[in-house]
Design an enzyme around this catalytic site. Structure first.
Site, PDB file in Angstrom:
ATOM      1  N   LYS A 135       0.863  -1.187   0.000  1.00 38.65           N
ATOM      2  CA  LYS A 135       0.000   0.000   0.000  1.00 38.65           C
ATOM      3  C   LYS A 135       0.892   1.227   0.000  1.00 38.65           C
ATOM      4  CE  LYS A 135      -2.671   1.421   3.663  1.00 38.65           C
ATOM      5  NZ  LYS A 135      -2.080   2.755   3.968  1.00 38.65           N
ATOM      6  N   GLU A 137       0.637   5.741  -0.147  1.00 37.66           N
ATOM      7  CA  GLU A 137      -0.233   6.907  -0.020  1.00 37.66           C
ATOM      8  C   GLU A 137      -0.030   7.861  -1.191  1.00 37.66           C
ATOM      9  OE1 GLU A 137       0.216   8.774   3.820  1.00 37.66           O
ATOM     10  OE2 GLU A 137      -0.112   6.879   4.887  1.00 37.66           O
ATOM     11  N   GLU A 204      -9.401   7.569   3.509  1.00 34.16           N
ATOM     12  CA  GLU A 204      -9.368   7.859   4.951  1.00 34.16           C
ATOM     13  C   GLU A 204      -9.853   9.267   5.251  1.00 34.16           C
ATOM     14  OE1 GLU A 204      -5.663   6.896   6.883  1.00 34.16           O
ATOM     15  OE2 GLU A 204      -6.300   7.828   8.779  1.00 34.16           O
TER      16      GLU A 204
HETATM   17  O1  KIV Z   1      -1.283   2.509   8.652  1.00 32.30           O
HETATM   18  C1  KIV Z   1      -2.463   2.116   8.747  1.00 32.30           C
HETATM   19  O2  KIV Z   1      -2.859   1.418   9.685  1.00 32.30           O
HETATM   20  C2  KIV Z   1      -3.386   2.537   7.701  1.00 32.30           C
HETATM   21  C3  KIV Z   1      -4.835   2.310   7.952  1.00 32.30           C
HETATM   22  C4  KIV Z   1      -5.307   3.262   8.957  1.00 32.30           C
HETATM   23  C5  KIV Z   1      -5.635   2.352   6.714  1.00 32.30           C
HETATM   24  O3  KIV Z   1      -2.989   3.056   6.708  1.00 32.30           O
END
Ligand code: KIV
Length: 288
Positions: A135, A137, A204
């Site tokens: 993931k 950002e 988010e």
């Molecule tokens: O780092 C994390 O836990 C996240 C979630 C809040 C989506 O990115």
């Protein structure tokens, strides 16, 4: 005789202890069809093997979030989180799960410089953890990087709206998209991330109206956190929903009060040690 079932859908080397296949990138992506995801996708954060084992049967996806910076390491934000931390915790979560797709966050500074930098670090995460996806950002600015990764075999989970690694630019963790201009930018970010090839995205900390628009306009599943029930799924930081911290953000529902229960258990233990009632004969080795 071993009762282990070989899960040929994933790997010969890590057979599943129970029949059934691990969720895959295509199986998660396919859950949104004709703009709808029924039932909604379930995601929780996990950072350790044992917690992964407990959460796994209930989740479609486990996220090794860089929130481990604050939750596990007591850091002030996600900014200081390192690749070494993400790899160690990612590998533990993969070892503790057999059903959920595991995604691992790319920490701040490990992917923004160039698509090549992102590929080098994402491939390290995948090799060292065994996770199925990373993931990262960012919206339009990250579209080229997301396309670069996905075209080279690295599935990407997008993350738009409130992006905690940008806390110094944003000035805090407040809800995003109150003003029209910001809402339009976040919608454009979500579209760019999906078009670049992310198979799912986290949205988010946005207003409900914006979450609804994103979920409608974006083909891939949208996983909300602080983004209303209009999304295709939900994610929470597990430690928040278990009530392990005193401060609970408004969008979190506490499903337990584990801080209180752990504190009580520790208090009882301390009392029994001090009064010499623990260990009792039940916990003591003596000749039979
Ligand atoms: O780092 C994390 O836990 C996240 C979630 C809040 C989506 O990115």
């Amino acid at each position: 005789m071993s009762k282990v079932t070989i899960d040929t859908g994933t790997s010969r080397a890590t057979p599943s202890p129970v029949p059934g296949k691990r969720m895959t990138v295509p199986s998660i992506r396919a859950r949104k069809a004709e703009g709808k995801t029924e039932p909604p996708l379930v995601m929780l954060t996990a950072y350790t093997m044992r917690m992964a084992q407990l959460l796994d049967p209930h989740c479609d996806m486990l996220l090794v979030g860089d929130s481990l910076g604050q939750v596990i390491y007591g850091l002030p934000s996600t900014i200081p989180v390192t690749l070494d931390m993400m790899c160690a915790h990612g590998a533990a979560v993969v070892r503790g799960s057999w059903h959920a797709l595991v995604g691992v966050d790319m920490p701040f500074g490990s992917y923004e410089q160039s698509p090549e930098q992102a590929f080098a670090n994402a491939s390290r995460i995948m090799k060292e953890t065994g996770c199925a996806a990373v993931k990262l950002e960012g919206g339009e600015a990250m579209a080229e990087t997301i396309a670069f990764l996905t075209l080279r075999g690295i599935p990407v989970i997008g993350h738009v709206g409130l992006t905690p690694q940008a806390v110094n630019m944003l000035g805090g963790y407040g809800v995003r998209g109150r003003e029209d201009i910001e809402a339009e930018k976040i919608l454009a970010d979500a579209r760019a991330v999906a078009e670049a090839g992310a198979f799912v995205m986290v949205v988010e900390g946005v207003m409900e109206q914006l979450a609804t628009r994103i979920s409608k306009h974006v083909a891939v599943p949208v996983i909300g956190i602080g983004a209303s029930a209009e999304c295709d799924g939900q994610v929470l930081v597990t430690d928040d929903m278990l009530g392990l911290f005193e401060r609970t953000p408004r969008f979190v529902k506490r499903y337990d009060d584990m801080a209180e229960r752990i504190s009580k258990a520790a208090e009882t233990y301390a009392g029994e040690v001090r009064s010499r009632t623990f260990p009792s004969p039940d916990q003591t080795y003596r000749p039979k």
